[in-house]
Design an enzyme around this catalytic site. Sequence first.
Site, PDB file in Angstrom:
ATOM      1  N   PRO A 231       0.767  -1.356  -0.057  1.00  0.00           N
ATOM      2  CA  PRO A 231      -0.106  -0.155  -0.014  1.00  0.00           C
ATOM      3  C   PRO A 231       0.895   1.309  -0.109  1.00  0.00           C
ATOM      4  O   PRO A 231       1.903   1.255   0.695  1.00  0.00           O
ATOM      5  CB  PRO A 231      -0.660  -0.256   1.196  1.00  0.00           C
ATOM      6  CG  PRO A 231      -0.673  -1.592   1.622  1.00  0.00           C
ATOM      7  CD  PRO A 231       0.451  -2.219   0.896  1.00  0.00           C
ATOM      8  N   LYS A 235       0.692   2.783  -6.970  1.00  0.00           N
ATOM      9  CA  LYS A 235      -0.011   2.155  -8.137  1.00  0.00           C
ATOM     10  C   LYS A 235      -1.278   3.004  -8.697  1.00  0.00           C
ATOM     11  O   LYS A 235      -1.426   3.141  -9.869  1.00  0.00           O
ATOM     12  CB  LYS A 235      -0.630   0.846  -7.579  1.00  0.00           C
ATOM     13  CG  LYS A 235       0.270   0.018  -6.868  1.00  0.00           C
ATOM     14  CD  LYS A 235      -0.300  -1.427  -6.518  1.00  0.00           C
ATOM     15  CE  LYS A 235      -1.152  -1.157  -5.426  1.00  0.00           C
ATOM     16  NZ  LYS A 235      -0.149  -0.822  -4.093  1.00  0.00           N
ATOM     17  N   HIS A 452      15.272   0.727  30.674  1.00  0.00           N
ATOM     18  CA  HIS A 452      14.840  -0.083  29.550  1.00  0.00           C
ATOM     19  C   HIS A 452      15.383   0.445  28.218  1.00  0.00           C
ATOM     20  O   HIS A 452      16.077  -0.259  27.293  1.00  0.00           O
ATOM     21  CB  HIS A 452      13.281  -0.016  29.711  1.00  0.00           C
ATOM     22  CG  HIS A 452      12.721  -0.992  28.520  1.00  0.00           C
ATOM     23  ND1 HIS A 452      12.339  -2.161  28.720  1.00  0.00           N
ATOM     24  CD2 HIS A 452      12.578  -0.721  27.039  1.00  0.00           C
ATOM     25  CE1 HIS A 452      11.907  -2.806  27.577  1.00  0.00           C
ATOM     26  NE2 HIS A 452      11.967  -1.911  26.583  1.00  0.00           N
ATOM     27  N   GLU A 453      15.171   1.760  27.962  1.00  0.00           N
ATOM     28  CA  GLU A 453      15.666   2.337  26.754  1.00  0.00           C
ATOM     29  C   GLU A 453      17.089   2.413  26.529  1.00  0.00           C
ATOM     30  O   GLU A 453      17.769   2.252  25.570  1.00  0.00           O
ATOM     31  CB  GLU A 453      14.972   3.729  26.637  1.00  0.00           C
ATOM     32  CG  GLU A 453      13.537   3.789  26.598  1.00  0.00           C
ATOM     33  CD  GLU A 453      13.092   2.922  25.584  1.00  0.00           C
ATOM     34  OE1 GLU A 453      13.560   2.655  24.436  1.00  0.00           O
ATOM     35  OE2 GLU A 453      11.697   2.540  25.603  1.00  0.00           O
ATOM     36  N   ASP A 527       8.398  -5.190  22.291  1.00  0.00           N
ATOM     37  CA  ASP A 527       9.818  -6.095  22.047  1.00  0.00           C
ATOM     38  C   ASP A 527       9.464  -7.648  22.009  1.00  0.00           C
ATOM     39  O   ASP A 527       9.960  -8.213  21.010  1.00  0.00           O
ATOM     40  CB  ASP A 527      10.536  -5.920  23.086  1.00  0.00           C
ATOM     41  CG  ASP A 527      11.172  -4.427  23.211  1.00  0.00           C
ATOM     42  OD1 ASP A 527      10.900  -3.627  22.483  1.00  0.00           O
ATOM     43  OD2 ASP A 527      11.565  -3.897  24.743  1.00  0.00           O
TER      44      ASP A 527
END
Length: 642
Positions: A231, A235, A452-453, A527
């Site tokens: 998509p 087209k 975490h990051e 994740d």
Amino acid sequence: MSDNKNPKLKVNPWLFYGLAIGILLLISLFGRGLDFSNPKPTTLSKFYQYLDSNQIEKITFSNTRASIFLKEEALTAEEHKKVKDDVFGKTNTKGPHYFTEIGNIELFQKTIEEARQKGTIASYDKEPESMWGELLGFLLPFILIAALWIFMMRRMSGGGAGGGGQIFNIGKSKAKLFDEKNDVKVTFENVAGLEGAKEEIEEIVEFLKNPEKYTSIGGKIPKGALLVGPPGTGKTLLAKAVAGEAKVPFFSLSGSDFVEMFVGVGASRVRDLFKQAKEKAPAIIFIDEIDAVGRARGKNNMTGGNDERENTLNQLLTEMDGFGTNTNVIVLAATNRADVLDKALMRAGRFDRQIYVDLPDIRERKAIFEVHLKPIKKSEELDTEFLAKQTPGFSGADIANVCNEAALIAARKGKKAVDKQDFLDAVDRIVGGLEKKNKIVTPDEKRAIAVHEAGHATVSWMLEHAAPLVKVTIVPRGQSLGAAWYLPEERLIVRPEQMLDEMCATMGGRAAEKVMFNKISTGALSDLEKVTKQARAMVTIYGLNEKLGNITYYDSTGQSEYSFSKPYSEETAQVIDKEISGIIEKEYQRAIRLLEDNKDKLTQLADILIEKEVIFKDDLETIFGKRPFGKTEDFSENPIVE
């Protein structure tokens, strides 16, 4: 199409229906006689009270109701104040002033006859019976049912669009015609990137303009071209460019325009469409989202298939290449689900060319940016090659959205031109979602998000094949509480070690929580979803697992979508589950070992992230030093997008 010099007056048929009902109502009103006296209802006991006190002038009555006319001197009384005036506010001297329901007609008539003989009332009279009211009451339900049926038929036949607006024209085609009278402004100049696809489409247009060039050496015009691709890759834009460039009639419609609740309508519309195209040949027909009618027969979602859809497809196959097909009609079609199309539709002779419209590479993205940046006031130092590097995996529609979003951001900031930072903010907005700086996050949660990051950043920095990190933020965006942006390499093939490094980097967030707090949280949902899909693909699709060997359970035809059985045994299913779990767990433990070896740097990075909320590649280089893998040095310091 009708001649513009001799236009025909179009009259809405509902005007006739309304006029007929209005005439019937007027006949009913005039049959009863127009009445503007505004009489009020009263009780039978009150009526007898007015009769005994000599306040009534005359009475007219039917079998169920009596109209009461008061004397002029009675109207001056306070109790008759409400009936003194008519509907126009003038004194109602003619009447009637009151009406009442009659119980026993014989008793009522006897009472008023006695009153007349006594001289209490001047006269009474029975109202003449009118047949119009009864006739209208008899006909009105049938008229309403007929009007409702016509309304429903018009709605179900597709409203007023094209020839399908009338119930008797429901089998007519809904295709929109573009010819020399229509101004289609899209040309091949507006289509950037798609060089291969554009070349093949341009050849079809050239054949229609100059057929002798090809027929002189025995060539034949292609009967159809099928545009296939993800998509947003352009087209439909290519089809619009054909409509703008070709000097022949161009019929445009969607595959769903053939689908109707009535049996046989789809096939009828196909016949009518090709009939119109043949009358105007040479012509082009464009069917967008052809999978709505072109799905493989006998493989529909519902058990037993959809006979109406299959009949429509059968008619389309016959019209495209059947007995007595006209070769001067070219069919263009577009779909992003070529795997579900019927093989008979895909064969040469119907769609001679299948043109794959892929996601643009970096060179094509640069050309697409240049097209979409033309109407935008941009700063002079803006580099389109830089923008192309920041948007790997973006389609043409995504790039158009980025340009528009950047212009909106610049306008919001009161700028006169769009600069580089506005585009970077626009990419952040589209990929990560809306920034939510006012979201309430506790200090403990903020530290957990930062760890975490920082875990993602640390692990990805240490692995050779992990995508180079660009930016890490703990500012909530969209549905996520934090995010890390990467610039992945644009690879044509992916090796197992590259997939495993990416999975390890993805598991770095949960691994950092385990290393720092010896606890894990729900923050790793996206994740886990990502690595599970990657591990399953390695085992069941790409044949990259030693235990299962060189085998795949992927079905490119899409037939297994509707199968109730799996293509492998229960024992194999258990092996697959075990191998998927093993791959993920192995990479998780690998990420834990990397973070334990660099725990001090992980802590330092998390502290900087809590303080600044956003960190870039430079901050990581300050803590970890230069990344040891030289190939990543080619990337800009500001690339974005995972």
